[in-house]
Scaffold this motif. Structure first.
Motif, PDB file in Angstrom:
ATOM      1  N   PHE A  88       8.559   6.229   1.565  1.00  0.00           N
ATOM      2  CA  PHE A  88       7.223   5.984   1.038  1.00  0.00           C
ATOM      3  C   PHE A  88       6.190   6.372   2.087  1.00  0.00           C
ATOM      4  O   PHE A  88       6.416   6.216   3.289  1.00  0.00           O
ATOM      5  N   PRO A 134       4.806  -0.355  -8.625  1.00  0.00           N
ATOM      6  CA  PRO A 134       3.675  -0.750  -7.763  1.00  0.00           C
ATOM      7  C   PRO A 134       3.104  -2.114  -8.130  1.00  0.00           C
ATOM      8  O   PRO A 134       2.595  -2.826  -7.265  1.00  0.00           O
ATOM      9  N   ASP A 194       2.915   4.570  -1.205  1.00  0.00           N
ATOM     10  CA  ASP A 194       2.740   5.568  -2.270  1.00  0.00           C
ATOM     11  C   ASP A 194       3.683   6.735  -2.011  1.00  0.00           C
ATOM     12  O   ASP A 194       4.507   6.710  -1.090  1.00  0.00           O
ATOM     13  N   SER A 195       3.606   7.753  -2.814  1.00  0.00           N
ATOM     14  CA  SER A 195       4.413   8.975  -2.693  1.00  0.00           C
ATOM     15  C   SER A 195       5.899   8.663  -2.529  1.00  0.00           C
ATOM     16  O   SER A 195       6.535   9.074  -1.545  1.00  0.00           O
ATOM     17  N   ASP A 220       0.820  -1.221   0.000  1.00  0.00           N
ATOM     18  CA  ASP A 220       0.000   0.000   0.000  1.00  0.00           C
ATOM     19  C   ASP A 220       0.850   1.267   0.000  1.00  0.00           C
ATOM     20  O   ASP A 220       0.334   2.351   0.284  1.00  0.00           O
ATOM     21  N   TYR A 255       9.784   3.289  -8.602  1.00  0.00           N
ATOM     22  CA  TYR A 255       8.834   2.452  -7.867  1.00  0.00           C
ATOM     23  C   TYR A 255       8.017   1.640  -8.858  1.00  0.00           C
ATOM     24  O   TYR A 255       7.500   2.174  -9.850  1.00  0.00           O
ATOM     25  N   SER A 257       5.155  -4.388  -6.202  1.00  0.00           N
ATOM     26  CA  SER A 257       5.380  -3.976  -4.802  1.00  0.00           C
ATOM     27  C   SER A 257       6.873  -3.962  -4.502  1.00  0.00           C
ATOM     28  O   SER A 257       7.348  -4.539  -3.519  1.00  0.00           O
TER      29      SER A 257
END
Length: 423
Positions: A360, A336, A321-322, A319, A334, A339
């Motif tokens: 993150f 996603p 992000d950023s 989960d 990154y 992961s």
């Protein structure tokens, strides 16, 4: 004898191709095989060799096909399986992809190939390069030479044609070693092995004999030389062109090579390998709001060597992000969908050390996942270097015309399954 019949079935068990080499196997036997196959599958006792009456069925699965061979009780199972995989290899050379549709579209050429691949239950010509000399892609035999069978079919050297001529005679030798490594979270090496291959690209005229010399420990012991710079090869596998009796007697790798590119030999070393690229990582979570990752990578190989295309894949929470990154070398991004954080370094000299800092955000509140965290995976390639120390000592080229030829040698070490656990 290898096999008395060969069948190609679709996944529903419908025969697409049936070829009996002894005339004593029919479609009724295949129905019996399918019954045994389904029963064993339901019982969870499925095996690659299924006995049924007086026959044994040996089968493999490729794409959406079953390739099934039958043999008597005294059949050589390893030979049959080797033949089945060779059939797959030859068909893929002809059709690019072996699947139900390609078999249906090429019935004529499939039967022609099966007639040449095996005769009366014995494997014959299984080299796709030789088969393509007289079985064309269109499935028509060449008319040149009055239908004469190529000499490679009857010759002892079935993998090389006579009369080959090159303007420049050269041999390119690639020694490629892949390092499989697993390091525990405490830093100890759990598993390490080296899988090596020696590939040749041969451009030689005529019918030359080649002799390859390596710093083989067994050879050095036979000749009474020191073993400090020698390598003990394990699980050695040769191309069919190598004279195995000569290798067994005096460790000489002597052979008449195929023309072009081929794998001469493969080997394995179970020696303790020092990690070539050492990874340390620190992962800190802050009140389920963010996670910070520090990764340190160090090249633990010779300073004069350089690792190319280094990729370090670091797992991150699903989960996250950023992302924000800061590196002393290379770039990070990154991924996603995986992961993971991927740190790429184009060139990594030996003895150097690089750092990556990543941050993150963690928008959702999730349970701690300390246990079972995926390991860090590393990819790299180091040219002009072998981790085992294997060396090509000489390459002798003997041909009756007496021409001079140049051998070129290249060494490459690359990552195989290279992982460092973090928990």
């Amino acid at each position: 004898m290898a096999a008395s019949a060969l069948f190609i079935l679709d996944l529903k068990g419908k025969p697409l191709i049936s070829r009996s080499y002894k005339g004593d196997v029919g479609l009724g036997d295949i129905e019996n095989f399918l019954g045994v196959l389904q029963q064993r599958e339901e019982e969870g006792t499925l095996t690659p060799v299924l006995p049924c009456g007086h026959l044994h069925f040996l089968w493999i699965k490729h794409a959406n096909l079953y390739l099934v061979a039958t043999t008597k009780k005294n059949g050589n199972a390893s030979l049959v399986f080797s033949f089945l995989y060779k059939v797959v290899e030859v068909f893929c050379e002809y059709f690019k992809e072996l699947e139900e549709e390609s078999v249906r579209d090429n019935f004529v050429i499939v039967y022609e190939l099966l007639d040449e691949l095996m005769d009366f239950g014995f494997p014959q010509t299984t080299d796709s390069k030789i088969l393509q000399e007289y079985i064309t892609q269109e499935g028509k035999r060449l008319e040149a030479g009055g239908g004469r069978v190529p000499s490679t079919v009857t010759n002892a050297v079935s993998w090389r044609s006579e009369g080959i001529c090159h303007k420049k005679n050269e041999v390119f030798i690639d020694v490629v070693e892949a390092v499989n490594l697993l390091v525990s979270a405490s830093g100890s090496v759990v598993l390490s092995e080296v899988l090596g291959t020696i590939r040749l690209k041969v451009f030689l005229s005529g019918m030359p004999e080649l002799r390859l010399g390596l710093n083989d420990r067994v050879l050095f012991e036979l000749t009474g030389r020191g073993t400090n710079k020698s390598v003990e090869l394990e699980d050695v596998k040769f191309h069919q062109c190598v004279r195995l009796s000569r290798f067994d007697s005096d460790r000489t790798i002597s052979f008449i090579p195929p023309d072009g590119d081929f794998e001469l030999m493969s080997y394995r070393l179970h020696t303790q390998v020092k990690p070539l690229i050492w990874i340390e990582s620190i992962i800190e979570k802050f009140s389920h709001s963010r996670v910070e990752i520090l990764v340190k990578a160090k090249g633990q190989f010779k300073k004069q060597s350089v690792a190319n295309g280094v990729e370090i894949s670091v797992p991150v929470p699903g989960d996250a992000d950023s992302p924000k990154f800061k590196t002393t070398a290379g770039s990070a991004r990154y991924l996603p969908e995986r992961s993971a954080l991927l740190w790429s370094i184009k060139t990594f000299p030996g003895g150097k050390e690089h750092l990556l800092r990543a941050r993150f955000g963690l928008p959702s509140v999730r349970a701690e996942e300390e246990e079972g965290r995926p390991p860090i995976a590393v990819r790299f390639e180091i040219p002009y270097f072998t981790v085992s120390g294997l060396q090509v000592r000489y390459m002798k080229i003997i041909e009756k015309s007496g021409y001079q030829a140049l051998p070129w040698v290249r060494y490459i070490t690359q990552s195989g399954d290279y992982q460092i656990r973090t928990s």
